[in-house]
Design an enzyme around this catalytic site. Structure first.
Site, PDB file in Angstrom:
ATOM      1  CB  SER A 292      -0.923  -0.050   1.214  1.00  8.31           C
ATOM      2  OG  SER A 292      -1.854   1.201   1.346  1.00  8.31           O
TER       3      SER A 292
ATOM      4  CE  LYS B 103      -4.577  -0.460  -0.235  1.00  8.10           C
ATOM      5  NZ  LYS B 103      -5.244  -1.124   1.122  1.00  8.10           N
TER       6      LYS B 103
ATOM      7  CE  LYS C 239      -4.302   3.308   2.136  1.00 17.17           C
ATOM      8  NZ  LYS C 239      -5.430   2.611   2.814  1.00 17.17           N
TER       9      LYS C 239
ATOM     10  CG  ASP D 296      -7.820   1.981   0.188  1.00 18.51           C
ATOM     11  OD1 ASP D 296      -9.022   2.288   0.455  1.00 18.51           O
ATOM     12  OD2 ASP D 296      -7.010   1.815   1.321  1.00 18.51           O
TER      13      ASP D 296
ATOM     14  CD  GLU E 114      -9.122  -1.188   0.297  1.00 18.13           C
ATOM     15  OE1 GLU E 114      -9.047  -1.700   1.348  1.00 18.13           O
ATOM     16  OE2 GLU E 114      -8.134  -1.388  -0.562  1.00 18.13           O
TER      17      GLU E 114
ATOM     18  CG  ASP F 138     -11.104  -1.760   4.182  1.00 12.48           C
ATOM     19  OD1 ASP F 138     -11.549  -2.493   5.228  1.00 12.48           O
ATOM     20  OD2 ASP F 138     -10.281  -1.109   3.884  1.00 12.48           O
TER      21      ASP F 138
ATOM     22  CE  LYS G 130      -8.011  -2.948   6.030  1.00 11.15           C
ATOM     23  NZ  LYS G 130      -8.016  -1.379   6.187  1.00 11.15           N
TER      24      LYS G 130
ATOM     25  N   GLY H 131      -4.511  -4.707   5.398  1.00 16.31           N
ATOM     26  CA  GLY H 131      -3.597  -4.281   6.502  1.00 16.31           C
ATOM     27  C   GLY H 131      -3.937  -3.165   7.243  1.00 16.31           C
TER      28      GLY H 131
END
Length: 369
Positions: free
Chosen positions: A136, A162, A164, A190, A215, A240, A264, A292
């Site tokens: 990430s 990934k 952000k 995400d 996400e 998520d 998660k 994570g």
């Protein structure tokens, strides 16, 4: 199982670099580590809650209170009949607080499995002895900084990137990464709830970049909004924050709110409910991956075991220890050809390093059972 005591360590561990999301920027991982002591074993777990209620309504100081005043008394009432499988039912009357519940269930499960000589992976039903690792990448100060970071992670062998994103940091960074590293890089984004349905036309501009998934674009309680967005964009939606239980997963799938789920365990109240989410998704043909929460080796070990289950078909955020920490609380997890090995020892399969724990502990509380 007879518990003798539970120790709670508040720790502060520096991150190797600042990690920024739409919720804010972290430079230190502050968390609570729990150690359950029985006559025959020690069980370990870490709390996923942050110091501030930004990712979720839970936060560390509040977790301390609810554990001490509301959760532990219910577990103590079970006496020696306490098992990890009974934790969820005993704590169910207390509304919410899944991360606090997960901390206790996981530590108890670790101790229980160590007594029985069974690994987390075997107990949960893992079928793989290693899992693909993604990474990430937080929001950066510039595109150039982002490209340098992504290049470094790809050179290390990560199999999926990934990014952000948030309003103002989405199209340009995604375009830059795709153009720089080509169409073969597995790439996803995400949003951590940063958008609304009014942004659908803007989010659709990400479709040409052939992303694995988008996400959690909108608020966690907006299932209908996600279902509507799924009809307006071609990028698969992954939920998520919205998925806190197997029932949430079933509802999201039935509504068409997602076609992929990020599991998660802490958000679901523990690994037993996380396994149920996996099973519901598998029964509906919906792939899952393991998210994570900046875990140390304690939480990472259990997550890697979970990610060994058969429906975890996408690379998760199960990064190597060095992604976040110069010195982990366990022996470091190291990438091998883009994968992490599933621990095979009893319980979580890794040992906590006493000196490493002592170095980052700022307070300790012991509850005698």
């Amino acid at each position: 199982m007879h518990i003798e005591a539970i120790d709670f360590y508040r720790v502060r561990i520096p991150l190797v670099s600042a990690f920024r999301t739409s919720f804010g920027t972290s430079t230190v991982r502050e968390t609570t580590i729990a150690r359950v002591t029985t006559a025959d074993a020690e069980g370990w777990a870490e709390c996923a809650a942050d110091p501030y209620p930004l990712y979720s309504s839970e936060f560390l100081d509040g977790s301390d209170v609810v554990i001490r005043d509301h959760l532990l008394p219910r577990l103590q009432a079970l006496g020696d009949s306490l098992t990890a499988e009974r934790v969820g039912g005993a704590l169910h009357p207390v509304k919410g607080h899944p991360m606090s519940k997960a901390l206790l269930e996981t530590a108890i499960l670790d101790a229980q499995l160590k007594q029985d000589g069974v690994s987390f992976g075997r107990y949960l039903g893992a079928v793989n002895d290693r899992v693909p690792a993604g990474v990430s990448v937080g929001i950066m100060g510039s595109i150039a900084e982002l490209l340098d970071a992504v290049r470094g992670y790809l050179d290390e062998g990560y199999l999926r990137i990934k990014l952000k994103i948030e309003p103002g940091w989405d199209l340009a960074p995604v375009r830059a990464v795709r153009e720089e590293f080509g169409p073969d890089v597995l790439l996803q984004v995400d949003a951590n709830t940063a958008y609304t349905l009014a942004d659908a036309r803007h989010l659709a501009k990400l479709d040409p970049f052939d992303l694995l998934l988008m996400e959690q674009p909108m608020l966690e309680d907006d299932m209908l909004g996600h279902a509507a967005l799924a009809k307006l964009i071609t990028t698969p939606i992954c939920l998520d924050e919205s998925i806190g239980s197997a029932r949430d997963a079933a509802a999201a799938i039935a509504l068409g709110a997602c076609s992929i789920i990020n599991v998660k365990p802490a958000r679901a109240g523990g690994y037993l409910e996380a396994r149920r989410i996996h099973d519901v998704a598998a029964a509906n043909g919906v792939p899952v991956w393991c998210g994570g929460m900046l875990e140390t080796g304690i939480g990472r070990a259990a997550n890697v075991a979970l990610a060994g289950l058969p429906n975890f078909t996408l690379p998760g955020d199960t990064s190597a220890s060095s992604r976040y920490y110069a010195h982990d609380l366990t022996a470091p997890f190291v990438l091998d050809d883009g994968h992490l090995a599933v621990p095979t020892g009893p319980g979580i399969g890794v040992d906590v390093l006493p000196e490493a724990l002592d170095e980052v502990t700022v307070s300790r509380t012991t509850i005698t059972w």
